[in-house]
Design an enzyme around this catalytic site. Structure first.
Site, mmCIF file in Angstrom:
data_model
loop_
_atom_site.group_PDB
_atom_site.id
_atom_site.type_symbol
_atom_site.label_atom_id
_atom_site.label_comp_id
_atom_site.label_asym_id
_atom_site.label_seq_id
_atom_site.Cartn_x
_atom_site.Cartn_y
_atom_site.Cartn_z
ATOM 1 N N ASP A 10 0.864 -1.168 0.000
ATOM 2 C CA ASP A 10 0.000 0.000 0.000
ATOM 3 C C ASP A 10 0.909 1.229 0.000
ATOM 4 O O ASP A 10 2.076 1.143 0.393
ATOM 5 C CB ASP A 10 -0.886 -0.036 1.248
ATOM 6 C CG ASP A 10 -1.823 1.144 1.315
ATOM 7 O OD1 ASP A 10 -2.392 1.520 0.273
ATOM 8 O OD2 ASP A 10 -1.988 1.702 2.416
ATOM 9 N N ARG A 11 0.385 2.372 -0.425
ATOM 10 C CA ARG A 11 1.239 3.566 -0.471
ATOM 11 C C ARG A 11 1.130 4.390 0.811
ATOM 12 O O ARG A 11 2.058 4.460 1.598
ATOM 13 C CB ARG A 11 0.882 4.441 -1.691
ATOM 14 C CG ARG A 11 1.931 5.509 -1.984
ATOM 15 C CD ARG A 11 1.427 6.580 -2.953
ATOM 16 N NE ARG A 11 0.512 7.506 -2.286
ATOM 17 C CZ ARG A 11 0.003 8.597 -2.859
ATOM 18 N NH1 ARG A 11 0.301 8.882 -4.126
ATOM 19 N NH2 ARG A 11 -0.824 9.392 -2.189
ATOM 20 N N ASP A 12 -0.020 5.021 1.011
ATOM 21 C CA ASP A 12 -0.192 5.930 2.144
ATOM 22 C C ASP A 12 -0.152 5.174 3.471
ATOM 23 O O ASP A 12 -0.936 4.251 3.690
ATOM 24 C CB ASP A 12 -1.513 6.695 2.023
ATOM 25 C CG ASP A 12 -1.585 7.502 0.730
ATOM 26 O OD1 ASP A 12 -0.619 8.217 0.432
ATOM 27 O OD2 ASP A 12 -2.607 7.394 0.024
ATOM 28 N N THR A 46 -2.626 0.921 -4.606
ATOM 29 C CA THR A 46 -3.175 1.977 -3.776
ATOM 30 C C THR A 46 -4.567 2.429 -4.216
ATOM 31 O O THR A 46 -4.819 2.624 -5.408
ATOM 32 C CB THR A 46 -2.211 3.196 -3.765
ATOM 33 O OG1 THR A 46 -2.787 4.267 -3.016
ATOM 34 C CG2 THR A 46 -1.881 3.674 -5.168
ATOM 35 N N ASN A 47 -5.465 2.561 -3.250
ATOM 36 C CA ASN A 47 -6.757 3.202 -3.506
ATOM 37 C C ASN A 47 -6.552 4.707 -3.527
ATOM 38 O O ASN A 47 -5.868 5.254 -2.655
ATOM 39 C CB ASN A 47 -7.761 2.871 -2.392
ATOM 40 C CG ASN A 47 -8.276 1.445 -2.461
ATOM 41 O OD1 ASN A 47 -8.083 0.737 -3.439
ATOM 42 N ND2 ASN A 47 -8.942 1.017 -1.400
ATOM 43 N N HIS A 62 -11.569 4.932 -8.236
ATOM 44 C CA HIS A 62 -13.028 4.861 -8.124
ATOM 45 C C HIS A 62 -13.524 4.912 -6.674
ATOM 46 O O HIS A 62 -12.755 4.703 -5.739
ATOM 47 C CB HIS A 62 -13.533 3.558 -8.757
ATOM 48 C CG HIS A 62 -13.011 3.305 -10.127
ATOM 49 N ND1 HIS A 62 -12.186 2.239 -10.433
ATOM 50 C CD2 HIS A 62 -13.179 3.998 -11.284
ATOM 51 C CE1 HIS A 62 -11.877 2.266 -11.719
ATOM 52 N NE2 HIS A 62 -12.455 3.329 -12.258
ATOM 53 N N CYS A 94 -11.287 -3.116 -8.719
ATOM 54 C CA CYS A 94 -9.917 -2.750 -8.375
ATOM 55 C C CYS A 94 -9.783 -2.058 -7.024
ATOM 56 O O CYS A 94 -8.669 -1.935 -6.504
ATOM 57 C CB CYS A 94 -9.283 -1.890 -9.474
ATOM 58 S SG CYS A 94 -10.176 -0.380 -9.898
ATOM 59 N N LYS A 107 -9.479 -1.842 -3.317
ATOM 60 C CA LYS A 107 -9.264 -2.720 -2.173
ATOM 61 C C LYS A 107 -10.403 -2.523 -1.167
ATOM 62 O O LYS A 107 -10.845 -1.392 -0.976
ATOM 63 C CB LYS A 107 -7.906 -2.410 -1.514
ATOM 64 C CG LYS A 107 -6.711 -2.730 -2.388
ATOM 65 C CD LYS A 107 -5.379 -2.412 -1.698
ATOM 66 C CE LYS A 107 -5.197 -0.917 -1.472
ATOM 67 N NZ LYS A 107 -3.919 -0.566 -0.831
ATOM 68 N N LYS A 130 -3.906 -1.088 6.855
ATOM 69 C CA LYS A 130 -5.319 -1.237 7.198
ATOM 70 C C LYS A 130 -5.740 -2.687 6.938
ATOM 71 O O LYS A 130 -5.167 -3.372 6.093
ATOM 72 C CB LYS A 130 -6.192 -0.312 6.346
ATOM 73 C CG LYS A 130 -5.990 1.157 6.638
ATOM 74 C CD LYS A 130 -7.018 2.023 5.920
ATOM 75 C CE LYS A 130 -6.816 2.024 4.427
ATOM 76 N NZ LYS A 130 -7.666 2.997 3.730
#
Length: 198
Positions: free
Chosen positions: A9-11, A51-52, A92, A107, A109, A135
């Site tokens: 994940d990024r953040d 990443t979302n 999205h 797509c 998560k 998370k």
């Protein structure tokens, strides 16, 4: 032969968690995270970001702004010897999205679409791969994609005991995890000991 990857994940894993980071000025790498990525790369893992980015869907920033920041982040890592195999994102949101970005996609998560697409494009063996997030939705995503080892780090969102119990293990940060993982360079194999709450 298919390769093992670390999906990140990024953040909250790579950069400091802030609300809807989308500018270079707001982006801050977590301490030691680039060195941790280098260790993982040197141990033989492909590195893939998933990443979302619902801020795009909500109209807080544009897809072009996200891509500009992503290119900058990617070059920062390359300058330090870290090469990402891919950066996959979901723009999205099923209810808060605006226009074309409002949809119930595959797509976002915890659905596994980003991981499955990355695995297809990069010839990744998901059974030998790892998911790292901040998370529980990252853990659920990894499991849905067929990943057996799904870790959480404490550098992002606050974790409940229930969240931690769903993960393979929990680490204070990516560096601690990177040092623990085995070196798979050359054989594509990995053996992990299941540990809770490191």
């Amino acid at each position: 032969m298919k390769k093992a990857a670390i999906f990140l994940d990024r953040d909250g894993v790579i950069n400091v968690e802030k609300d809807y980071v989308h500018t270079i000025d707001d982006f801050e790498f977590i301490e030691d995270v680039i060195d941790a990525l280098k260790i993982l790369q040197d141990k033989g893992y492909l590195l893939v970001v998933v990443t979302n980015q619902s801020g795009i869907a909500r109209g807080y920033y544009t897809e072009d702004e996200f891509l500009k920041l992503t290119e900058w982040m990617d070059w920062c890592l390359i300058d330090r010897g870290v090469e990402l195999a891919g950066i996959y994102y979901c723009p999205h949101h099923p209810t808060a999205g605006v226009g074309k970005y409002r949809c119930d996609c595959d797509c976002r998560k915890p659905k596994p679409g980003l991981i499955l697409e990355a695995a297809r494009v990069n010839n990744i063996d998901l059974s030998k791969s790892i998911m790292v997030g901040d998370k529980v939705s990252d853990v659920v995503c990894g499991k849905a994609a067929g990943i057996k080892e799904n870790y959480l780090v404490r550098t992002g969102h606050a974790l409940t005991e229930e969240d931690e119990n769903q993960a393979t293990a929990v680490y204070d940060d990516l560096m601690t995890l990177a040092k623990k993982l085995p070196d798979i360079q050359g054989n594509g194999e990995m053996v992990l000991r299941k540990k809770k709450k490191q």
